[in-house]
Scaffold this motif. Structure first.
Motif, PDB file in Angstrom:
ATOM      1  N   ILE A   1       0.833  -1.210   0.000  1.00 16.60           N
ATOM      2  CA  ILE A   1       0.000   0.000   0.000  1.00 16.60           C
ATOM      3  C   ILE A   1       0.863   1.254   0.000  1.00 16.60           C
ATOM      4  O   ILE A   1       0.589   2.220  -0.734  1.00 16.60           O
ATOM      5  N   TYR A   2       1.930   1.264   0.808  1.00 19.58           N
ATOM      6  CA  TYR A   2       2.832   2.413   0.828  1.00 19.58           C
ATOM      7  C   TYR A   2       3.409   2.671  -0.567  1.00 19.58           C
ATOM      8  O   TYR A   2       3.497   3.820  -1.025  1.00 19.58           O
ATOM      9  N   HIS A   3       3.814   1.601  -1.241  1.00 16.16           N
ATOM     10  CA  HIS A   3       4.385   1.752  -2.579  1.00 16.16           C
ATOM     11  C   HIS A   3       3.350   2.290  -3.566  1.00 16.16           C
ATOM     12  O   HIS A   3       3.686   3.107  -4.438  1.00 16.16           O
ATOM     13  N   VAL A   4       2.116   1.829  -3.471  1.00 14.73           N
ATOM     14  CA  VAL A   4       1.071   2.310  -4.379  1.00 14.73           C
ATOM     15  C   VAL A   4       0.912   3.820  -4.251  1.00 14.73           C
ATOM     16  O   VAL A   4       0.913   4.562  -5.247  1.00 14.73           O
ATOM     17  N   PHE A   5       0.789   4.310  -3.029  1.00 11.88           N
ATOM     18  CA  PHE A   5       0.639   5.746  -2.819  1.00 11.88           C
ATOM     19  C   PHE A   5       1.881   6.507  -3.289  1.00 11.88           C
ATOM     20  O   PHE A   5       1.779   7.564  -3.924  1.00 11.88           O
ATOM     21  N   ASN A   6       3.061   5.963  -2.965  1.00  8.71           N
ATOM     22  CA  ASN A   6       4.304   6.652  -3.301  1.00  8.71           C
ATOM     23  C   ASN A   6       4.520   6.717  -4.809  1.00  8.71           C
ATOM     24  O   ASN A   6       4.894   7.762  -5.366  1.00  8.71           O
ATOM     25  N   GLU A   7       4.286   5.594  -5.495  1.00 10.40           N
ATOM     26  CA  GLU A   7       4.486   5.575  -6.948  1.00 10.40           C
ATOM     27  C   GLU A   7       3.450   6.439  -7.660  1.00 10.40           C
ATOM     28  O   GLU A   7       3.762   7.109  -8.651  1.00 10.40           O
ATOM     29  N   ALA A   8       2.213   6.429  -7.180  1.00 13.44           N
ATOM     30  CA  ALA A   8       1.187   7.281  -7.768  1.00 13.44           C
ATOM     31  C   ALA A   8       1.542   8.751  -7.571  1.00 13.44           C
ATOM     32  O   ALA A   8       1.369   9.579  -8.483  1.00 13.44           O
ATOM     33  N   PHE A   9       2.061   9.078  -6.386  1.00 16.95           N
ATOM     34  CA  PHE A   9       2.480  10.453  -6.110  1.00 16.95           C
ATOM     35  C   PHE A   9       3.552  10.892  -7.097  1.00 16.95           C
ATOM     36  O   PHE A   9       3.455  11.965  -7.712  1.00 16.95           O
ATOM     37  N   LYS A  10       4.567  10.066  -7.281  1.00 12.12           N
ATOM     38  CA  LYS A  10       5.668  10.428  -8.171  1.00 12.12           C
ATOM     39  C   LYS A  10       5.198  10.579  -9.621  1.00 12.12           C
ATOM     40  O   LYS A  10       5.620  11.497 -10.333  1.00 12.12           O
ATOM     41  N   LEU A  11       4.311   9.686 -10.060  1.00 12.22           N
ATOM     42  CA  LEU A  11       3.797   9.770 -11.423  1.00 12.22           C
ATOM     43  C   LEU A  11       2.998  11.046 -11.644  1.00 12.22           C
ATOM     44  O   LEU A  11       3.199  11.767 -12.637  1.00 12.22           O
ATOM     45  N   HIS A  12       2.100  11.347 -10.708  1.00  8.50           N
ATOM     46  CA  HIS A  12       1.255  12.523 -10.871  1.00  8.50           C
ATOM     47  C   HIS A  12       2.064  13.821 -10.868  1.00  8.50           C
ATOM     48  O   HIS A  12       1.796  14.728 -11.663  1.00  8.50           O
ATOM     49  N   VAL A  13       3.026  13.902  -9.985  1.00  6.40           N
ATOM     50  CA  VAL A  13       3.875  15.103  -9.943  1.00  6.40           C
ATOM     51  C   VAL A  13       4.679  15.216 -11.234  1.00  6.40           C
ATOM     52  O   VAL A  13       4.826  16.303 -11.804  1.00  6.40           O
ATOM     53  N   LYS A  14       5.190  14.091 -11.711  1.00  3.81           N
ATOM     54  CA  LYS A  14       5.951  14.080 -12.971  1.00  3.81           C
ATOM     55  C   LYS A  14       5.084  14.551 -14.134  1.00  3.81           C
ATOM     56  O   LYS A  14       5.560  15.220 -15.062  1.00  3.81           O
ATOM     57  N   MET A  15       3.801  14.241 -14.084  1.00  6.67           N
ATOM     58  CA  MET A  15       2.881  14.644 -15.148  1.00  6.67           C
ATOM     59  C   MET A  15       2.417  16.095 -15.001  1.00  6.67           C
ATOM     60  O   MET A  15       1.619  16.579 -15.795  1.00  6.67           O
ATOM     61  N   GLY A  16       2.904  16.774 -13.959  1.00  9.80           N
ATOM     62  CA  GLY A  16       2.644  18.193 -13.823  1.00  9.80           C
ATOM     63  C   GLY A  16       1.554  18.582 -12.863  1.00  9.80           C
ATOM     64  O   GLY A  16       1.190  19.770 -12.763  1.00  9.80           O
ATOM     65  N   HIS A  17       1.007  17.638 -12.112  1.00  7.93           N
ATOM     66  CA  HIS A  17      -0.054  17.974 -11.161  1.00  7.93           C
ATOM     67  C   HIS A  17       0.547  18.537  -9.868  1.00  7.93           C
ATOM     68  O   HIS A  17       1.618  18.088  -9.426  1.00  7.93           O
ATOM     69  N   PRO A  18      -0.107  19.497  -9.215  1.00  6.69           N
ATOM     70  CA  PRO A  18       0.429  20.078  -7.971  1.00  6.69           C
ATOM     71  C   PRO A  18       0.553  19.022  -6.878  1.00  6.69           C
ATOM     72  O   PRO A  18      -0.389  18.247  -6.645  1.00  6.69           O
ATOM     73  N   GLU A  19       1.701  18.994  -6.208  1.00  7.95           N
ATOM     74  CA  GLU A  19       1.921  17.963  -5.192  1.00  7.95           C
ATOM     75  C   GLU A  19       0.896  18.036  -4.074  1.00  7.95           C
ATOM     76  O   GLU A  19       0.479  17.004  -3.537  1.00  7.95           O
ATOM     77  N   GLU A  20       0.457  19.253  -3.737  1.00 11.98           N
ATOM     78  CA  GLU A  20      -0.538  19.389  -2.672  1.00 11.98           C
ATOM     79  C   GLU A  20      -1.855  18.712  -3.067  1.00 11.98           C
ATOM     80  O   GLU A  20      -2.487  18.040  -2.256  1.00 11.98           O
ATOM     81  N   ALA A  21      -2.242  18.903  -4.321  1.00 10.38           N
ATOM     82  CA  ALA A  21      -3.488  18.312  -4.798  1.00 10.38           C
ATOM     83  C   ALA A  21      -3.379  16.792  -4.876  1.00 10.38           C
ATOM     84  O   ALA A  21      -4.337  16.071  -4.567  1.00 10.38           O
ATOM     85  N   VAL A  22      -2.203  16.309  -5.256  1.00 14.36           N
ATOM     86  CA  VAL A  22      -1.989  14.863  -5.338  1.00 14.36           C
ATOM     87  C   VAL A  22      -2.146  14.223  -3.967  1.00 14.36           C
ATOM     88  O   VAL A  22      -2.865  13.227  -3.801  1.00 14.36           O
ATOM     89  N   LEU A  23      -1.474  14.783  -2.982  1.00 17.00           N
ATOM     90  CA  LEU A  23      -1.544  14.226  -1.624  1.00 17.00           C
ATOM     91  C   LEU A  23      -2.957  14.319  -1.058  1.00 17.00           C
ATOM     92  O   LEU A  23      -3.435  13.392  -0.398  1.00 17.00           O
ATOM     93  N   MET A  24      -3.631  15.433  -1.324  1.00 19.89           N
ATOM     94  CA  MET A  24      -4.990  15.591  -0.815  1.00 19.89           C
ATOM     95  C   MET A  24      -5.915  14.538  -1.423  1.00 19.89           C
ATOM     96  O   MET A  24      -6.739  13.941  -0.731  1.00 19.89           O
ATOM     97  N   GLU A  25      -5.753  14.300  -2.726  1.00 22.74           N
ATOM     98  CA  GLU A  25      -6.594  13.324  -3.401  1.00 22.74           C
ATOM     99  C   GLU A  25      -6.283  11.906  -2.935  1.00 22.74           C
ATOM    100  O   GLU A  25      -7.189  11.072  -2.801  1.00 22.74           O
TER     101      GLU A  25
END
Length: 333
Positions: free
Chosen positions: A207-231
């Motif tokens: 589960i930790y890896h799922v959240f972490n990898e999704a976070f890295k992908l979304h930020v790489k794609m240009g989404h705001p890190e705050e919005a990624v973590l909130m979602e």
């Protein structure tokens, strides 16, 4: 799949509760679990609860809570029932040095974690009952759910039945800590150990890896890190999803989501190939069952002074996701 028995209601164990109400119960380890279980038992009607502790913060807390506090060895000598609520890594030495000398025939030793019994780090004398009343909940939750009248579920089991009534004592202790308000499942000590360690070493790392990898992908794609973590989880939406799952079922909670969400979740669930997850979980399971993890953990404590644990903890709390969390939490103040 072995059969099991659920003691699901307080009224299922009314008569055996009297087995423990007048006995001296010593809580060894007044941490989160120790404090919660002691307070619950007192509120349930157990009359003679004492605390075995060193003179530290928990010692002062126990006195403030209105309990008599003694050195561990003295508390165990006075007790009929001993609650082993110490950290797994410290319990064997304390048990051998401070508890065994005071044990008498008829004593009952209750474990909230079966780890040290399963891996023979603690071997109680044959003349005592060894039972398990093990809440499936952190200490704060054990107390909070008791106060709310719900109770937290528990495992109940017997490793050694010297009296012929060990299981009845275990069930009575489950009632005392409030577990039978929700449900106590009868299992073996080995079950508790394996399931507990597998949750820690198999499920949560994935589960930790799922959240972490999704976070890295979304930020790489240009989404705001705050919005990624909130979602992902800071909104606490996953917490409410899992609460509904615990009440209704993992998939039966889906109607609380939109049709768009349900369709997306279920289509992706069917498409995902879980082969790698299966292989990882089986590897973790084998390491637990064959004792490899227990040996590794003992070496980490005795030879490395927790150096690996400290390094891994520092790495985790300073990784990219954790740094982004810190920035978000600062903005949310």
């Amino acid at each position: 799949c072995q059969s099991f028995k659920v003691v699901s209601r307080d009224e299922d164990v009314p008569t055996i509760f009297g087995l423990v109400t007048d006995k001296v119960v010593a809580i060894i380890g007044y941490g989160n679990q120790g404090r919660a279980q002691a307070l619950n038992m007192r509120d349930s009607g157990v009359k003679k609860i004492i605390i075995g502790s060193r003179e530290d913060g928990s010692y002062e807390q126990a006195i403030e809570d209105g309990f008599e506090v003694f050195p561990i060895a003295d508390a165990c000598k006075k007790a009929d029932i001993i609650f082993m609520l110490l950290p797994d890594e410290f319990a064997p030495k304390i048990f051998e040095e401070s508890i065994v000398p005071g044990l008498e025939e008829g004593n009952i030793i209750n474990f909230a974690s079966a780890y040290n019994i399963t891996f023979h780090k603690i071997v109680p004398p044959k003349f005592v009952d060894v039972v398990m009343a093990a809440p499936r909940m952190i200490g704060d939750g054990v107390r909070e759910l008791y106060i709310r009248g719900e109770g937290s579920p528990a495992f109940v089991g017997v490793a050694q039945d010297a009296s012929g009534m060990a299981l009845e004592y275990g069930k009575a202790l489950c009632k005392a800590i409030g577990a039978t308000k929700k449900g106590a499942i009868e299992v073996k000590f080995d079950d508790e150990t394996c399931l507990d360690l597998m949750t820690e070493q198999g499920i949560w790392p994935i589960i930790y890896h799922v959240f972490n990898e999704a976070f890295k992908l979304h930020v790489k794609m240009g989404h705001p890190e705050e919005a990624v973590l909130m979602e992902e989880y800071v909104s606490k939406e996953p917490m409410y999803m899992m609460e509904k799952a615990a009440e209704m079922g993992l998939f039966k909670q889906l109607p609380f989501h939109s049709h768009t969400s349900q369709y997306g979740q279920l289509v992706s669930y069917e498409l995902y190939d879980p082969t790698q997850i299966r292989e990882f979980l089986k590897d973790r399971y084998d390491r637990i069952r064959n004792g490899v993890f227990a040996q590794e953990w003992e070496k980490e404590q005795k030879e490395k002074d927790l150096a690996t644990l400290k390094d891994l903890s520092a790495k985790a709390v300073n990784n990219e996701l954790s740094q982004a969390e810190a920035r978000l939490f600062e903005k949310l103040k």
